[in-house]
Design a protein around this motif. Structure first.
Motif, mmCIF file in Angstrom:
data_model
loop_
_atom_site.group_PDB
_atom_site.id
_atom_site.type_symbol
_atom_site.label_atom_id
_atom_site.label_comp_id
_atom_site.label_asym_id
_atom_site.label_seq_id
_atom_site.Cartn_x
_atom_site.Cartn_y
_atom_site.Cartn_z
ATOM 1 N N PRO A 1 11.964 11.391 -16.530
ATOM 2 C CA PRO A 1 10.923 10.742 -15.716
ATOM 3 C C PRO A 1 10.312 11.726 -14.722
ATOM 4 N N ASN B 1 11.373 6.753 -8.727
ATOM 5 C CA ASN B 1 12.683 6.147 -8.497
ATOM 6 C C ASN B 1 12.554 4.903 -7.613
ATOM 7 N N ASN C 1 11.200 0.521 -7.242
ATOM 8 C CA ASN C 1 10.780 -0.769 -7.806
ATOM 9 C C ASN C 1 9.910 -1.454 -6.751
ATOM 10 N N ARG D 1 9.858 4.798 -12.646
ATOM 11 C CA ARG D 1 11.001 5.709 -12.690
ATOM 12 C C ARG D 1 10.688 7.073 -12.087
ATOM 13 N N ASP E 1 9.296 -1.318 -12.280
ATOM 14 C CA ASP E 1 10.043 -0.132 -11.862
ATOM 15 C C ASP E 1 9.189 1.089 -12.195
#
Ligand code: AMP
Ligand code: FES
Ligand code: ZN
Ligand code: ZN
Length: 324
Positions: free
Chosen positions: A245, A18, A20, A15, A13
């Protein structure tokens, strides 16, 4: 956790994006980010002769691999600093990677060439090890790139590195360094062009890249670096990144977009009055360059004057003491 591209199971992932990714699409994501950095900052072209400084760690092996997969022709440069087992092992990783892809790796061994190693030499010269190490690496990167006729020298500095250096330079308002903390430093005054194509990737991503691609790298950090300020800044930024993040990215790229230009003049002031080092011929503002002075104080042998770097050193401004 599903891959944003194919909806298959994700392995990582990210972050700050945002997103994956599965293994395949993560590799594509890394390639996209590197291609974007190369294009955005006009780093190099397919026809350029490229030299990458390889330490045997994840970042430099990842960027070598990424550039080759993106179709660039790239040789490697390894500098042996004589830091005991750490240096021996890092050379093995660099050589092993070069061998798997039949690549050319230039090796420069500081102890056997210049007669000192970083742990003892820095003590004798009364310098912090990382400062003697950084100075030696920069000098030899420049020298080998110019000597080998390379168009550009690549290093594996990533987003975490750049954000941490920026953090340190801002905390202490090292304005002369801030003006030079750019992903591209153009060739000038006998120095080669230098670029950092990993600035859009975080450390965790270059590690994941190597794992997914099956590239073995030296995990250990330099033993001389333990407890240094740079690591402290990295840890502080990691905490900020966890809470927000994308903070590192906006700190670094916001600086490039909105602040770096304000420091450009100051960065060039100490580049004036450049000549050739009396000992090795490298561009310098003093009679003898900082590397040759280090070699002298560390009790080693001065390099022979090659004249390679001396060719274009009468042009005036240049860089001195860049932090990385
Ligand atoms: P560091 O200063 O250790 O964070 O390394 C930053 C970058 O400098 C690496 O990603 C490499 O590109 C390069 N580098 C560091 N150590 C060496 C070395 N011993 N030989 C060649 N390149 C190195
Ligand atoms: Fe080389 Fe610290 S001595 S990085
Ligand atoms: Zn996928
Ligand atoms: Zn010199």
């Amino acid at each position: 956790m599903k891959c944003v591209t194919c909806r298959g199971p994700a392995i990582i992932d990210i972050r700050r994006h945002n997103s994956n990714f599965c293994a395949e699409h993560f590799i594509e994501q890394c390639q996209r980010q590197v291609r974007k950095a190369i294009d955005e900052f006009s780093m190099f072209e397919k026809s350029d002769k490229i030299l990458v400084a390889v330490s045997g760690g994840k970042d430099s092996l990842a960027i070598w691999d990424l550039l080759l997969d993106l179709g660039y022709s790239v040789d490697g440069l390894y500098i042996g600093l004589g830091i005991g087992d750490y240096s021996d092992t890092s050379l093995e990783y660099a050589r092993a990677y070069a061998k798997t892809r039949s690549l050319h790796l230039i090796e420069v061994d500081v102890p056997s060439t210049f007669g000192f190693d970083i742990p003892n030499g820095s003590r004798a010269a009364k310098r912090v090890p990382c400062s003697a190490c950084g100075l030696s690496k920069r000098h030899l990167f420049d020298e080998e790139a110019v000597k080998g006729g390379y168009d550009v020298l690549v290093t594996g500095h990533n987003l975490d590195d750049e954000a941490a250096v920026l953090f340190g330079n801002t905390l202490h308002w090292h304005t002369e360094y801030l003006g030079r903390q750019l992903p591209v430093l153009p060739a000038r005054d006998g120095f080669p062009k230098k670029v950092k194509p990993l600035v859009r990737l975080a450390e965790r991503e270059t590690a994941a890249y190597c794992i997914v691609k099956g590239i073995d790298y030296l995990i250990d950090e330099c033993p001389m670096a333990a407890g240094n300020k740079h690591l402290g800044y990295k840890n502080a930024l990691n905490e900020i990144e966890t809470a927000s993040p994308g903070a590192k990215h906006s700190f670094y790229f916001g600086f490039l977009d909105r602040a770096a230009e304000f420091f450009a003049t100051e960065a060039s002031i100490d580049r004036e009055g450049l000549g050739a080092c009396a000992s090795c011929g490298a561009p310098t503002t003093s009679e003898t360059c900082a590397f040759c002075r280090l070699v002298q104080r560390a009790g080693g042998q001065l390099p022979e004057r090659t004249g390679v770097n001396a060719v274009s050193v009468d042009l005036g401004p240049t860089r001195s003491g860049v932090v990385q």
